[in-house]
Design a protein around this motif. Structure first.
Motif, PDB file in Angstrom:
ATOM      1  N   CYS A 105       0.849  -1.199   0.000  1.00 42.91           N
ATOM      2  CA  CYS A 105       0.000   0.000   0.000  1.00 42.91           C
ATOM      3  C   CYS A 105       0.883   1.247   0.000  1.00 42.91           C
ATOM      4  N   GLU A 106       0.271   2.389  -0.207  1.00 39.86           N
ATOM      5  CA  GLU A 106       1.015   3.640  -0.292  1.00 39.86           C
ATOM      6  C   GLU A 106       0.054   4.811  -0.182  1.00 39.86           C
ATOM      7  N   VAL A 107       0.603   5.984   0.122  1.00 40.63           N
ATOM      8  CA  VAL A 107      -0.177   7.210   0.010  1.00 40.63           C
ATOM      9  C   VAL A 107       0.369   8.020  -1.156  1.00 40.63           C
ATOM     10  N   LYS A 108      -0.533   8.626  -1.889  1.00 44.36           N
ATOM     11  CA  LYS A 108      -0.172   9.542  -2.958  1.00 44.36           C
ATOM     12  C   LYS A 108      -0.421  10.953  -2.440  1.00 44.36           C
ATOM     13  N   SER A 109       0.650  11.709  -2.241  1.00 42.15           N
ATOM     14  CA  SER A 109       0.557  13.030  -1.613  1.00 42.15           C
ATOM     15  C   SER A 109       0.378  14.106  -2.682  1.00 42.15           C
ATOM     16  N   ARG A 110      -0.655  14.921  -2.482  1.00 34.98           N
ATOM     17  CA  ARG A 110      -0.996  15.963  -3.455  1.00 34.98           C
ATOM     18  C   ARG A 110      -1.075  17.303  -2.737  1.00 34.98           C
ATOM     19  N   ARG A 111      -0.392  18.298  -3.265  1.00 35.35           N
ATOM     20  CA  ARG A 111      -0.362  19.622  -2.646  1.00 35.35           C
ATOM     21  C   ARG A 111      -1.748  20.266  -2.709  1.00 35.35           C
ATOM     22  N   ILE A 112      -2.225  20.764  -1.570  1.00 32.71           N
ATOM     23  CA  ILE A 112      -3.558  21.369  -1.517  1.00 32.71           C
ATOM     24  C   ILE A 112      -3.637  22.625  -2.375  1.00 32.71           C
ATOM     25  N   LEU A 186      -5.069   7.063  -0.084  1.00 33.63           N
ATOM     26  CA  LEU A 186      -4.566   5.747   0.292  1.00 33.63           C
ATOM     27  C   LEU A 186      -4.840   4.760  -0.839  1.00 33.63           C
ATOM     28  N   VAL A 187      -3.778   4.102  -1.330  1.00 31.65           N
ATOM     29  CA  VAL A 187      -3.875   3.134  -2.416  1.00 31.65           C
ATOM     30  C   VAL A 187      -3.462   1.774  -1.867  1.00 31.65           C
ATOM     31  N   VAL A 188      -4.327   0.767  -2.032  1.00 36.07           N
ATOM     32  CA  VAL A 188      -4.069  -0.571  -1.496  1.00 36.07           C
ATOM     33  C   VAL A 188      -4.126  -1.576  -2.645  1.00 36.07           C
TER      34      VAL A 188
END
Length: 508
Positions: A105-112, A186-188
């Protein structure tokens, strides 16, 4: 151009095979991995269990509706400042097999502020006396990961999660605070993130008389060799219109010069799409990033049919794969599950969800011969000891476009984790990140942090680098320590002891 086999191949095995160009799918050996856009004989397969887009809530919310702290699958509560913490139990991803307590799994971080992803961007963080301590690291360190036997902190109490994750999102900062805020998805994946073996991931000999392919009004089901499509479990199926393979709609390796650049993949990128991006220099791909003591890499985002890059640092290259994740509702109609048409440049073969409309959307499309499915070229677990170590994995990537995904595996910890809402766990997996640490006296002195890992990837080899035992921060605590050159060190409270890796490929 592509070619499609729906039947018996050269080994007498019932299969669905899609090959690139003019390659004959009937006679092409399975060992020629670079020939296949899809091959139902792949034993270990790469499928998505789910993506949670972290919708912003106005009040504490439980999923499913009517649940509470004892039986939720997802719980989001408001946190200061202007953000929310979301708690996940494994049951929130129903296609995740029972055996995978710690999934890939992982998180994909995106600037607000601008909606741009920053996952492979090396950022500088200075701290300590006169900012003479530094970390140059990629995103992900702030996310604890996916844990087992977790004790978590809610706003008003504590609780437990037997298998799951905690993700925090801050949507804005209070007045006077200038730190950037990021939105994490969150990507699983339907794969293990620890030592657990891939379910039905080893090849099984075909059995005479088994029905490997079933096509009827309920859909298309294709079993892996050795299993019967009428009785196979989800991990024994190569393809099932109820469970889509992971579709790649764009992939390339392109120059990423200073400034804004883009690559047009030729098809409109749907909402909810995600990408894996490796930024690197030279001939070796580095993942999750180039481990350097300067900011490095680029932001990326989608617009129409283009993936854009904004590089404010040194020129580099970007190797990327864009995955189509249809978030819109399936269409309704009387379309057959098998569809063939000419898109104006080539003949196209599709497998669709039963009952799709004449113009299907991303949620309807299971297989499309224009877009390859990911195959796993190699996978396994590496035990990691202390020190500056290199772990070599050789694989057959001939004719392929390799990428890599891996998790670092950690034992129990009751110490502070990167997430303040995770108080302890019995075991943890987390996405990799690079972390170069430094301190400044007359000049900077650097070393790789003990929590830093990266992979050097070439056409047929992956070299994983680990630095267990090194500190994860170094700085001067105050003016006296600086004068006397006394450096304060911080160490990983839960050092990694293993790497669970997957070498992925699509035809080059």
């Amino acid at each position: 151009m592509t070619a499609v086999l729906f039947g018996f191949d050269y080994a007498g095995v019932q299969s669905l095979k899609i090959t690139k160009g003019t390659i004959d799918p009937v006679t092409e050996p399975d060992s020629n991995v670079g020939s296949f856009l899809f091959n139902s004989k792949w034993a270990a397969d790469y499928k998505l269990s789910g993506i949670d887009m972290m919708d912003q809530v106005g009040a504490s919310t439980f999923w499913p509706a009517g649940t509470g702290l004892t039986n939720y699958t997802k719980y989001s509560e408001l946190t200061y400042p202007a953000g929310q913490t979301s708690y996940f139990r494994k049951a929130h991803f129903p296609t995740l097999p029972f055996e995978y307590d710690l999934p890939l799994c992982e998180v994909k971080s995106r600037r607000i502020s601008n909606g741009r992803f920053i996952g492979s961007l090396v950022s500088e963080v200075l701290a300590g006396y006169e900012n003479r301590g530094g970390n140059w690291r990629t995103a992900g360190r702030e996310w604890a990961g996916w844990g087992k036997g977790m004790t978590v902190a809610y706003n008003s109490t504590t609780g437990s999660i037997s298998s799951g994750s905690v993700v925090t999102n801050y949507f804005s900062q209070p007045a006077g605070v200038t730190n950037e805020v990021f939105y994490n998805n969150l990507v699983v994946w339907r794969l293990p993130g620890d030592e657990t073996a891939v379910l039905d991931g080893a090849p099984v000999a075909p059995v005479s008389g088994q029905h490997a392919i079933e096509i009827d009004s309920a859909g298309v089901r294709i079993a892996k060799p050795g299993f019967d499509a009428r009785t196979a479990t989800p991990t024994q199926m190569a393809l099932d219109t109820a469970r889509h393979p992971t579709k790649v709609i764009g992939a390339a390796d392109v120059a990423c010069p200073a400034g804004v650049s883009y690559y047009d993949i030729g098809v409109t990128i749907p909402a909810g799409a995600v990408a894996d991006v490796h930024f690197y220099q030279g001939s070796v791909i580095l993942y999750p990033a180039n481990p350097v003591a300067t900011p490095f890499g680029a932001e990326y985002w989608f617009d129409g049919s283009r993936i854009y890059f904004n590089n404010t640092f040194a020129a580099c290259r970007a190797r990327f794969i864009v995955y189509a994740i249809g978030t819109d509702a399936p269409t309704s109609g009387a379309n057959d599950v098998l569809r063939q048409f000419n898109d104006g440049s080539q003949e196209v073969f599709q497998i669709l969800r039963p009952g799709a409309a004449a113009n299907p959307n991303w949620a309807d499309i299971v297989i499309d011969s224009r877009w390859p499915c990911i195959q796993i070229l190699a996978q396994g677990f590496i035990g990691v000891g202390a020190g500056d170590l290199t772990h070599v994995v050789d694989f057959n990537g001939n004719g392929c476009f390799p990428m890599v995904k891996y998790m670092t595996v950690h034992g129990a910890s009751g110490a502070t984790t990167p997430s303040p809402y995770v108080l302890s766990y019995s075991k943890l997996v987390r996405q990799p990140f690079t972390n170069v640490i430094g301190s400044y006296k007359v000049g900077w002195t650097y070393q790789q942090g003990g929590d830093s890992t990266y992979c050097e990837l070439s056409a047929n080899q992956a070299r994983f680098r680990t630095f267990v035992g090194n500190p994860i921060r170094r700085f001067y605590a105050g003016p006296s320590d600086f004068t006397n050159d006394i450096i304060t060190y911080r160490y990983d409270p839960s050092p990694l002891y293993g790497i669970r890796y997957f070498i992925l490929g699509i035809p080059a």
